[in-house]
Enzyme design. Structure first.
Site, PDB file in Angstrom:
ATOM      1  N   ASP A 117      36.105 -27.382  43.729  1.00  0.00           N
ATOM      2  CA  ASP A 117      37.049 -26.658  42.888  1.00  0.00           C
ATOM      3  C   ASP A 117      38.191 -26.138  43.746  1.00  0.00           C
ATOM      4  O   ASP A 117      37.970 -25.407  44.710  1.00  0.00           O
ATOM      5  CB  ASP A 117      36.337 -25.499  42.177  1.00  0.00           C
ATOM      6  CG  ASP A 117      37.228 -24.861  41.118  1.00  0.00           C
ATOM      7  OD1 ASP A 117      38.196 -25.515  40.676  1.00  0.00           O
ATOM      8  OD2 ASP A 117      36.958 -23.716  40.740  1.00  0.00           O
TER       9      ASP A 117
ATOM     10  N   HIS B 278      48.325 -18.577  39.123  1.00  0.00           N
ATOM     11  CA  HIS B 278      46.985 -17.978  39.045  1.00  0.00           C
ATOM     12  C   HIS B 278      46.620 -17.334  40.384  1.00  0.00           C
ATOM     13  O   HIS B 278      46.163 -16.185  40.430  1.00  0.00           O
ATOM     14  CB  HIS B 278      45.956 -19.058  38.680  1.00  0.00           C
ATOM     15  CG  HIS B 278      44.523 -18.627  38.831  1.00  0.00           C
ATOM     16  ND1 HIS B 278      43.890 -17.823  37.910  1.00  0.00           N
ATOM     17  CD2 HIS B 278      43.601 -18.871  39.806  1.00  0.00           C
ATOM     18  CE1 HIS B 278      42.638 -17.593  38.303  1.00  0.00           C
ATOM     19  NE2 HIS B 278      42.435 -18.221  39.447  1.00  0.00           N
TER      20      HIS B 278
ATOM     21  N   GLU C 255      38.064 -20.523  32.921  1.00  0.00           N
ATOM     22  CA  GLU C 255      39.182 -20.958  33.758  1.00  0.00           C
ATOM     23  C   GLU C 255      39.610 -22.344  33.294  1.00  0.00           C
ATOM     24  O   GLU C 255      38.795 -23.278  33.253  1.00  0.00           O
ATOM     25  CB  GLU C 255      38.794 -20.987  35.246  1.00  0.00           C
ATOM     26  CG  GLU C 255      38.687 -19.591  35.855  1.00  0.00           C
ATOM     27  CD  GLU C 255      38.578 -19.589  37.372  1.00  0.00           C
ATOM     28  OE1 GLU C 255      38.292 -20.658  37.970  1.00  0.00           O
ATOM     29  OE2 GLU C 255      38.797 -18.523  37.975  1.00  0.00           O
TER      30      GLU C 255
ATOM     31  N   GLU D 215      41.276 -25.764  33.767  1.00  0.00           N
ATOM     32  CA  GLU D 215      41.586 -26.607  34.924  1.00  0.00           C
ATOM     33  C   GLU D 215      41.653 -28.081  34.526  1.00  0.00           C
ATOM     34  O   GLU D 215      41.055 -28.499  33.533  1.00  0.00           O
ATOM     35  CB  GLU D 215      40.515 -26.445  36.019  1.00  0.00           C
ATOM     36  CG  GLU D 215      40.254 -24.983  36.383  1.00  0.00           C
ATOM     37  CD  GLU D 215      39.542 -24.801  37.706  1.00  0.00           C
ATOM     38  OE1 GLU D 215      39.583 -25.731  38.539  1.00  0.00           O
ATOM     39  OE2 GLU D 215      38.960 -23.726  37.908  1.00  0.00           O
TER      40      GLU D 215
ATOM     41  N   ASP E 261      35.920 -23.811  34.170  1.00  0.00           N
ATOM     42  CA  ASP E 261      35.135 -23.238  35.266  1.00  0.00           C
ATOM     43  C   ASP E 261      34.742 -21.808  34.883  1.00  0.00           C
ATOM     44  O   ASP E 261      35.352 -20.834  35.310  1.00  0.00           O
ATOM     45  CB  ASP E 261      35.979 -23.270  36.551  1.00  0.00           C
ATOM     46  CG  ASP E 261      35.280 -22.611  37.724  1.00  0.00           C
ATOM     47  OD1 ASP E 261      34.038 -22.598  37.735  1.00  0.00           O
ATOM     48  OD2 ASP E 261      35.986 -22.111  38.619  1.00  0.00           O
TER      49      ASP E 261
ATOM     50  N   ARG F 104      33.051 -12.437  36.500  1.00  0.00           N
ATOM     51  CA  ARG F 104      33.948 -11.765  37.450  1.00  0.00           C
ATOM     52  C   ARG F 104      33.288 -10.627  38.209  1.00  0.00           C
ATOM     53  O   ARG F 104      33.617 -10.384  39.379  1.00  0.00           O
ATOM     54  CB  ARG F 104      35.182 -11.236  36.713  1.00  0.00           C
ATOM     55  CG  ARG F 104      36.015 -12.301  36.022  1.00  0.00           C
ATOM     56  CD  ARG F 104      36.498 -13.357  36.996  1.00  0.00           C
ATOM     57  NE  ARG F 104      37.351 -14.337  36.314  1.00  0.00           N
ATOM     58  CZ  ARG F 104      37.759 -15.465  36.882  1.00  0.00           C
ATOM     59  NH1 ARG F 104      37.405 -15.745  38.132  1.00  0.00           N
ATOM     60  NH2 ARG F 104      38.511 -16.308  36.219  1.00  0.00           N
TER      61      ARG F 104
ATOM     62  N   GLN G  27      31.049 -12.273  40.761  1.00  0.00           N
ATOM     63  CA  GLN G  27      31.913 -12.913  41.754  1.00  0.00           C
ATOM     64  C   GLN G  27      32.502 -11.888  42.729  1.00  0.00           C
ATOM     65  O   GLN G  27      32.535 -12.111  43.942  1.00  0.00           O
ATOM     66  CB  GLN G  27      33.038 -13.663  41.031  1.00  0.00           C
ATOM     67  CG  GLN G  27      33.958 -14.450  41.949  1.00  0.00           C
ATOM     68  CD  GLN G  27      35.144 -15.057  41.194  1.00  0.00           C
ATOM     69  OE1 GLN G  27      35.210 -15.000  39.959  1.00  0.00           O
ATOM     70  NE2 GLN G  27      36.076 -15.626  41.930  1.00  0.00           N
TER      71      GLN G  27
ATOM     72  N   LYS H 223      29.825 -18.486  39.556  1.00  0.00           N
ATOM     73  CA  LYS H 223      30.384 -19.679  38.952  1.00  0.00           C
ATOM     74  C   LYS H 223      29.379 -20.826  38.830  1.00  0.00           C
ATOM     75  O   LYS H 223      29.672 -21.830  38.187  1.00  0.00           O
ATOM     76  CB  LYS H 223      31.597 -20.171  39.759  1.00  0.00           C
ATOM     77  CG  LYS H 223      32.830 -19.292  39.603  1.00  0.00           C
ATOM     78  CD  LYS H 223      33.887 -19.651  40.635  1.00  0.00           C
ATOM     79  CE  LYS H 223      35.157 -18.821  40.456  1.00  0.00           C
ATOM     80  NZ  LYS H 223      36.004 -19.263  39.339  1.00  0.00           N
TER      81      LYS H 223
ATOM     82  N   THR I  32      29.568 -25.263  34.375  1.00  0.00           N
ATOM     83  CA  THR I  32      30.961 -25.717  34.391  1.00  0.00           C
ATOM     84  C   THR I  32      31.057 -26.802  33.324  1.00  0.00           C
ATOM     85  O   THR I  32      30.278 -27.757  33.349  1.00  0.00           O
ATOM     86  CB  THR I  32      31.343 -26.314  35.765  1.00  0.00           C
ATOM     87  OG1 THR I  32      31.013 -25.377  36.792  1.00  0.00           O
ATOM     88  CG2 THR I  32      32.824 -26.649  35.825  1.00  0.00           C
TER      89      THR I  32
ATOM     90  N   GLU J   6      43.441 -12.713  34.451  1.00  0.00           N
ATOM     91  CA  GLU J   6      44.874 -12.441  34.530  1.00  0.00           C
ATOM     92  C   GLU J   6      45.401 -11.817  33.243  1.00  0.00           C
ATOM     93  O   GLU J   6      46.104 -10.811  33.273  1.00  0.00           O
ATOM     94  CB  GLU J   6      45.632 -13.755  34.777  1.00  0.00           C
ATOM     95  CG  GLU J   6      45.292 -14.428  36.067  1.00  0.00           C
ATOM     96  CD  GLU J   6      45.477 -15.937  35.954  1.00  0.00           C
ATOM     97  OE1 GLU J   6      46.588 -16.405  36.196  1.00  0.00           O
ATOM     98  OE2 GLU J   6      44.499 -16.635  35.589  1.00  0.00           O
TER      99      GLU J   6
END
Ligand code: CA
Length: 372
Positions: free
Chosen positions: A101, A108, A172, A174, A206, A210, A213, A226, A230, A334
């Protein structure tokens, strides 16, 4: 007559997927069963009859290009091998080998950095030199439609670690590329040959916890935050299908110029990407103005030390966000400024991602959150 007008699965797209253990190609509302179509394609059916597209990848680019070209030339001929696409239960398209990844979405990277390091531009000093990435967990990559169980992990409560379900579950957005042709040990892939090693694109979600993490990532990076799941989209859009839609965006303005082994064609697919949460559009973002490092650069970098890649390896771009945090964020981290301006994902939430350019699209990537 094959009606594919307005569909993301146009004749120009013809993405590969797997259902009922067989390779299929999507065309409009229908799908071509490649085992049934094999005699019309002079194809050994064992190449397309298996749990994944692995046999097709092993057969090489001439085979997968030949299949698409023959169908594009005369799709009506394949009518007897067509099934109703809605009747198919899609499976994971390839056996994913190694999963990397990246962190190529510069807006970002910048915003996340500013959340944790205010009063900076958020970027670490290496950002414009190294296409940074981490190795993810390929064994928990799941296909679109798979429920995502809220993971537990170590989180801080009043400053002390406890084991608890994450309270900060996030998505996420991607773009992923699947390797089609590997390299030999000690033989790096030159950046301008990278496309010859790629099979096609999928969307990647993904999923990220948080709070887990944040506590675990010091100093080595994401782990359980994570690794629980996925998600990828079921239909693989080939490199060829997106080739006519390449544009030069942010990757064409890399400053300072990268080291020579990373200097190549900066064009990327001109995809428009979106995220809906429970039917509400939360994100609309274009790839080209947001992606600093291309997939070709990721592949060149990943192999410059002599490491190998293999057919079925997955490289994800990193979260794609635009400059407008409230309408173009590829993650809730974000969009909500780490939960201070809104909520993370709740049980029952359905996240739908999509990507499209012209008559070529992914047809969606869906995941629903279920309780721990
Ligand atoms: Ca990511």
């Amino acid at each position: 007559v094959i009606a594919a007008e307005g569909s993301p699965f146009s004749l120009a797209n013809l993405p590969f997927g797997v259902a009922r253990g067989r390779a299929h190609l999507a065309l409009g509302e229908r799908a071509i069963d490649l085992v049934e179509a094999a005699p019309l394609l002079d194809l050994d059916p064992s190449i397309v009859d298996g749990r994944r597209l692995d046999g097709l990848l092993a057969a090489g680019p001439a085979t997968w290009r030949g299949v698409r070209a023959a169908i594009q030339e005369d799709p009506e001929r394949f009518e007897p091998a067509m099934v109703d696409r809605a009747s198919l239960h899609m499976e994971l398209p390839v056996t994913i080998g190694d999963y990397v990844d990246g962190y190529g979405g510069i807006h970002h990277a910048s915003t996340c950095g500013q959340i944790f390091r205010p009063d900076t531009d958020g970027l670490t000093p290496n950002y414009r030199s190294v296409p940074v990435a981490y190795h993810g967990r390929s064994g928990t990559i799941v296909v679109s439609g798979t429920d995502i169980r809220r993971p537990a992990g170590q989180v801080l409560v009043d400053g002390a670690p406890v084991l608890a379900p994450t309270a900060m579950l996030d998505f996420e957005l991607e773009l992923g590329v699947i390797v089609g042709v590997g390299n030999e040990p000690g033989r790096p892939i030159p950046v301008d040959r990278a496309d010859e090693h790629l099979f096609g694109y999928v969307l990647v979600n993904d999923w990220s916890a948080r709070d887990v993490q944040a506590w675990e990532s010091m100093p080595l990076g994401p782990y359980l935050g994570k690794s629980f799941a996925t998600s990828i989209s079921p239909w693989v859009i080939t490199i060829d299908a997106l080739a006519p839609h390449r544009v030069v965006g942010l990757a064409g303005e890399q400053d300072p110029p990268p080291l020579s082994y990373l200097r190549g064609d900066p064009a990327v697919p001109d995809l428009h990407l979106s995220v809906d949460v429970d039917g509400e559009r939360v994100t609309d973002v274009d790839l080209a103005p947001s992606l600093y490092w291309t997939a070709a650069q990721q592949l060149a970098h990943a192999t410059v030390n002599g490491a190998t890649v293999r057919p079925g390896d997955l490289f994800a771009s990193g979260t794609i966000s635009g400059t407008d945090r409230l309408t173009q964020s590829g993650s809730l981290l974000e969009r909500t400024w780490r939960g201070t301006e809104g909520r993370f994902l709740q049980d029952g939430d359905v996240v739908v991602m999509d990507g499209r350019v012209g008559d070529v699209g992914f047809g969606g990537l869906t995941g629903r959150i279920v309780e721990a």
